[in-house]
Write an enzyme that holds these catalytic residues in place. Structure first.
Site: not given
Length: 265
Positions: A83, A128, A221
Protein backbone atom coordinates in the site's frame (compact mmCIF):
# COMPACT_ATOMS: atom_id res chain seq x y z
CA UNK A 1 -13.79 42.31 -2.59
CA UNK A 2 -16.29 39.59 -3.57
CA UNK A 3 -17.57 36.98 -1.14
CA UNK A 4 -15.53 34.31 -2.96
CA UNK A 5 -12.36 36.30 -2.29
CA UNK A 6 -13.03 36.86 1.41
CA UNK A 7 -10.52 35.68 4.05
CA UNK A 8 -13.15 33.37 5.58
CA UNK A 9 -13.72 31.54 2.30
CA UNK A 10 -10.00 31.29 1.70
CA UNK A 11 -9.55 29.77 5.15
CA UNK A 12 -12.34 27.25 4.53
CA UNK A 13 -10.74 26.25 1.24
CA UNK A 14 -7.45 25.67 3.00
CA UNK A 15 -9.09 23.50 5.64
CA UNK A 16 -10.91 21.43 3.02
CA UNK A 17 -7.69 20.99 1.05
CA UNK A 18 -5.87 19.79 4.17
CA UNK A 19 -8.60 17.31 5.01
CA UNK A 20 -8.56 15.97 1.45
CA UNK A 21 -4.81 15.57 1.58
CA UNK A 22 -5.01 13.67 4.85
CA UNK A 23 -7.81 11.46 3.55
CA UNK A 24 -5.88 10.59 0.39
CA UNK A 25 -2.72 9.85 2.35
CA UNK A 26 -4.52 7.32 4.55
CA UNK A 27 -6.69 5.75 1.91
CA UNK A 28 -5.41 2.19 1.47
CA UNK A 29 -5.97 -0.61 2.30
CA UNK A 30 -9.69 0.07 2.42
CA UNK A 31 -11.08 -0.07 5.96
CA UNK A 32 -7.82 -0.37 7.83
CA UNK A 33 -5.27 2.15 8.99
CA UNK A 34 -2.36 1.86 6.56
CA UNK A 35 0.49 3.32 8.51
CA UNK A 36 2.06 5.57 5.95
CA UNK A 37 1.92 9.25 5.19
CA UNK A 38 2.13 11.48 8.21
CA UNK A 39 5.90 11.45 8.30
CA UNK A 40 5.86 13.04 11.75
CA UNK A 41 6.64 11.52 15.09
CA UNK A 42 7.90 8.09 16.08
CA UNK A 43 6.83 4.64 17.14
CA UNK A 44 4.59 5.07 20.18
CA UNK A 45 6.71 4.74 23.34
CA UNK A 46 9.74 3.69 21.32
CA UNK A 47 13.33 4.73 21.95
CA UNK A 48 15.93 6.47 19.78
CA UNK A 49 17.74 3.94 17.63
CA UNK A 50 21.05 4.04 15.76
CA UNK A 51 21.08 3.11 12.09
CA UNK A 52 24.26 1.14 12.87
CA UNK A 53 22.08 -1.26 14.88
CA UNK A 54 19.41 -1.47 12.16
CA UNK A 55 21.40 -0.84 8.94
CA UNK A 56 18.67 -2.29 6.72
CA UNK A 57 16.23 0.53 7.55
CA UNK A 58 15.58 3.12 4.84
CA UNK A 59 13.06 5.89 4.39
CA UNK A 60 10.85 5.50 1.33
CA UNK A 61 10.09 9.05 0.23
CA UNK A 62 7.51 10.67 -2.01
CA UNK A 63 8.53 13.98 -3.54
CA UNK A 64 11.39 14.16 -1.06
CA UNK A 65 9.32 13.62 2.10
CA UNK A 66 9.23 10.53 4.29
CA UNK A 67 6.25 8.37 3.39
CA UNK A 68 6.96 4.82 4.55
CA UNK A 69 9.70 2.65 5.92
CA UNK A 70 11.48 -0.02 3.90
CA UNK A 71 14.30 -2.49 4.41
CA UNK A 72 17.33 -3.26 2.28
CA UNK A 73 17.24 -6.88 1.11
CA UNK A 74 19.88 -6.82 -1.65
CA UNK A 75 22.36 -4.63 -3.49
CA UNK A 76 19.60 -2.68 -5.22
CA UNK A 77 16.35 -4.00 -3.72
CA UNK A 78 14.25 -3.03 -0.72
CA UNK A 79 11.14 -4.55 0.84
CA UNK A 80 8.11 -2.46 1.84
CA UNK A 81 4.32 -2.62 2.10
CA UNK A 82 2.33 -2.80 -1.11
CA UNK A 83 0.00 0.00 0.00
CA UNK A 84 3.03 2.30 0.28
CA UNK A 85 3.60 2.18 -3.48
CA UNK A 86 0.08 1.37 -4.67
CA UNK A 87 -1.13 4.04 -7.11
CA UNK A 88 2.04 6.12 -6.76
CA UNK A 89 4.37 7.04 -9.60
CA UNK A 90 7.89 5.62 -9.45
CA UNK A 91 9.19 8.96 -10.72
CA UNK A 92 8.09 10.54 -7.42
CA UNK A 93 9.83 7.94 -5.22
CA UNK A 94 13.28 7.92 -3.68
CA UNK A 95 15.01 6.18 -0.78
CA UNK A 96 17.20 7.67 1.91
CA UNK A 97 19.59 5.08 3.34
CA UNK A 98 22.40 5.04 5.86
CA UNK A 99 21.06 7.55 8.37
CA UNK A 100 19.06 7.52 11.60
CA UNK A 101 17.53 10.88 10.65
CA UNK A 102 14.73 10.57 8.14
CA UNK A 103 15.23 13.99 6.56
CA UNK A 104 19.01 14.33 6.33
CA UNK A 105 22.28 12.44 6.08
CA UNK A 106 23.05 9.19 4.36
CA UNK A 107 22.42 8.90 0.66
CA UNK A 108 19.28 9.46 -1.42
CA UNK A 109 18.70 7.10 -4.36
CA UNK A 110 16.06 7.33 -7.06
CA UNK A 111 13.69 4.41 -7.60
CA UNK A 112 13.62 2.57 -10.92
CA UNK A 113 10.68 0.23 -10.30
CA UNK A 114 8.23 -0.97 -7.68
CA UNK A 115 6.65 -4.42 -7.90
CA UNK A 116 3.53 -5.23 -5.88
CA UNK A 117 2.79 -8.79 -4.78
CA UNK A 118 0.58 -10.52 -7.34
CA UNK A 119 -2.05 -11.34 -4.71
CA UNK A 120 -2.14 -7.98 -2.95
CA UNK A 121 -5.66 -6.78 -2.27
CA UNK A 122 -6.37 -3.16 -1.50
CA UNK A 123 -9.70 -4.29 -0.08
CA UNK A 124 -8.63 -7.08 2.27
CA UNK A 125 -4.94 -6.12 2.79
CA UNK A 126 -3.87 -9.64 1.77
CA UNK A 127 -0.18 -9.89 0.83
CA UNK A 128 0.57 -6.26 1.65
CA UNK A 129 4.13 -6.63 0.39
CA UNK A 130 6.12 -5.00 -2.43
CA UNK A 131 9.72 -4.77 -3.56
CA UNK A 132 11.37 -1.58 -4.77
CA UNK A 133 14.50 -1.31 -6.91
CA UNK A 134 16.81 1.70 -6.78
CA UNK A 135 18.56 3.09 -9.84
CA UNK A 136 22.03 2.70 -8.33
CA UNK A 137 23.19 0.02 -5.86
CA UNK A 138 22.96 0.79 -2.17
CA UNK A 139 26.36 1.88 -0.81
CA UNK A 140 26.82 -1.11 1.48
CA UNK A 141 28.80 -0.47 4.65
CA UNK A 142 28.38 -0.19 8.43
CA UNK A 143 25.12 1.79 8.12
CA UNK A 144 23.66 0.12 5.02
CA UNK A 145 23.31 -3.66 5.06
CA UNK A 146 20.68 -6.14 3.82
CA UNK A 147 18.43 -7.74 6.40
CA UNK A 148 18.21 -11.54 6.51
CA UNK A 149 14.96 -12.98 5.13
CA UNK A 150 13.24 -16.05 6.62
CA UNK A 151 12.90 -19.45 5.02
CA UNK A 152 9.90 -20.17 2.83
CA UNK A 153 6.83 -20.98 4.87
CA UNK A 154 8.31 -20.14 8.27
CA UNK A 155 5.54 -19.11 10.64
CA UNK A 156 6.85 -17.10 13.64
CA UNK A 157 5.44 -18.64 16.83
CA UNK A 158 3.46 -16.70 19.41
CA UNK A 159 5.77 -15.33 22.07
CA UNK A 160 8.69 -14.76 19.70
CA UNK A 161 10.45 -11.50 20.68
CA UNK A 162 10.60 -9.05 17.79
CA UNK A 163 11.64 -5.44 17.25
CA UNK A 164 9.87 -2.84 15.12
CA UNK A 165 11.71 0.20 13.78
CA UNK A 166 10.45 3.25 11.96
CA UNK A 167 9.80 6.96 11.75
CA UNK A 168 6.05 6.84 12.45
CA UNK A 169 3.71 8.96 14.55
CA UNK A 170 3.50 9.24 18.30
CA UNK A 171 0.28 9.12 20.27
CA UNK A 172 0.36 12.88 20.74
CA UNK A 173 1.50 13.64 17.23
CA UNK A 174 4.83 15.06 18.34
CA UNK A 175 7.60 14.90 15.78
CA UNK A 176 10.86 13.00 16.18
CA UNK A 177 13.40 13.02 13.39
CA UNK A 178 15.40 10.09 14.74
CA UNK A 179 14.77 6.43 13.99
CA UNK A 180 12.77 4.70 16.73
CA UNK A 181 12.67 1.09 17.87
CA UNK A 182 10.23 -0.84 20.04
CA UNK A 183 10.44 -4.37 21.42
CA UNK A 184 7.24 -6.34 20.84
CA UNK A 185 6.27 -9.99 20.60
CA UNK A 186 4.48 -12.15 18.07
CA UNK A 187 0.90 -12.89 19.13
CA UNK A 188 -1.61 -15.50 17.93
CA UNK A 189 -3.48 -14.37 14.82
CA UNK A 190 -6.63 -15.03 16.78
CA UNK A 191 -5.79 -12.10 19.04
CA UNK A 192 -5.59 -9.67 16.12
CA UNK A 193 -8.71 -11.26 14.65
CA UNK A 194 -10.57 -10.69 17.93
CA UNK A 195 -9.49 -7.06 18.18
CA UNK A 196 -9.32 -6.03 14.52
CA UNK A 197 -11.40 -8.60 12.66
CA UNK A 198 -14.16 -6.10 11.95
CA UNK A 199 -11.66 -4.20 9.80
CA UNK A 200 -10.10 -7.11 7.90
CA UNK A 201 -9.87 -10.86 8.27
CA UNK A 202 -6.43 -11.80 9.64
CA UNK A 203 -5.01 -14.48 7.34
CA UNK A 204 -1.85 -16.58 6.93
CA UNK A 205 -0.36 -13.80 4.76
CA UNK A 206 -0.42 -11.63 7.88
CA UNK A 207 1.41 -11.66 11.19
CA UNK A 208 0.07 -10.40 14.53
CA UNK A 209 2.42 -8.66 16.98
CA UNK A 210 2.21 -6.07 19.71
CA UNK A 211 2.78 -4.94 23.27
CA UNK A 212 0.49 -3.47 25.97
CA UNK A 213 2.17 -0.05 25.83
CA UNK A 214 4.23 0.13 22.62
CA UNK A 215 2.91 0.32 19.07
CA UNK A 216 3.65 1.16 15.46
CA UNK A 217 1.63 3.93 13.86
CA UNK A 218 1.17 6.18 10.80
CA UNK A 219 4.49 6.62 9.02
CA UNK A 220 5.72 3.17 10.08
CA UNK A 221 4.10 1.30 7.18
CA UNK A 222 6.56 -0.79 5.21
CA UNK A 223 9.05 -0.87 8.07
CA UNK A 224 10.69 -4.07 9.23
CA UNK A 225 9.69 -6.30 12.12
CA UNK A 226 12.75 -8.39 12.96
CA UNK A 227 13.85 -11.20 15.22
CA UNK A 228 17.60 -11.60 15.78
CA UNK A 229 18.35 -9.79 12.51
CA UNK A 230 15.83 -11.72 10.41
CA UNK A 231 12.84 -9.81 9.04
CA UNK A 232 9.63 -11.67 9.76
CA UNK A 233 7.11 -8.88 9.15
CA UNK A 234 6.32 -5.67 7.25
CA UNK A 235 4.22 -3.04 9.04
CA UNK A 236 0.81 -3.13 7.37
CA UNK A 237 -2.35 -2.02 9.24
CA UNK A 238 -4.16 -1.77 12.55
CA UNK A 239 -6.50 0.28 14.69
CA UNK A 240 -6.96 3.74 13.09
CA UNK A 241 -6.06 5.42 16.38
CA UNK A 242 -2.93 3.24 16.78
CA UNK A 243 -3.87 2.88 20.46
CA UNK A 244 -4.03 -0.89 20.48
CA UNK A 245 -1.81 -3.61 21.91
CA UNK A 246 -1.88 -5.41 18.56
CA UNK A 247 -1.10 -4.56 14.94
CA UNK A 248 -0.93 -6.53 11.72
CA UNK A 249 2.18 -7.10 9.60
CA UNK A 250 2.72 -8.66 6.22
CA UNK A 251 4.09 -12.16 6.82
CA UNK A 252 7.43 -12.12 4.94
CA UNK A 253 7.85 -15.91 4.90
CA UNK A 254 4.47 -16.32 3.20
CA UNK A 255 5.81 -14.19 0.33
CA UNK A 256 9.39 -15.49 0.36
CA UNK A 257 9.14 -17.39 -2.92
CA UNK A 258 7.51 -14.39 -4.61
CA UNK A 259 10.26 -12.05 -3.35
CA UNK A 260 12.91 -14.41 -4.72
CA UNK A 261 11.16 -14.61 -8.08
CA UNK A 262 10.77 -10.83 -8.36
CA UNK A 263 14.25 -9.83 -7.21
CA UNK A 264 16.54 -12.84 -7.34
CA UNK A 265 17.24 -12.27 -3.63
Amino acid sequence: MSVLDSPVVAMLRAVVALLCLQACALAAPTGGAPWSASGHGRIINGTDASIADFPWMVSLQLDGDHWCGASVIGDSWALTAAHCVFRHEVANMSMRAGTSTRGSGGVVLNVSQAIIHDEFSNISAEYDIAVVQVCEPFPLGPTVQPVVLPADGYDPPAGLPVTATGWGSTRDGGAAEELQSADLEVLPRSECEARLGEIHEVTASMLCAGHPSRAVCHGDSGSALVHAGTQVGVVSWGNPSCLSPVAVYGNVASARAWIRGATGV
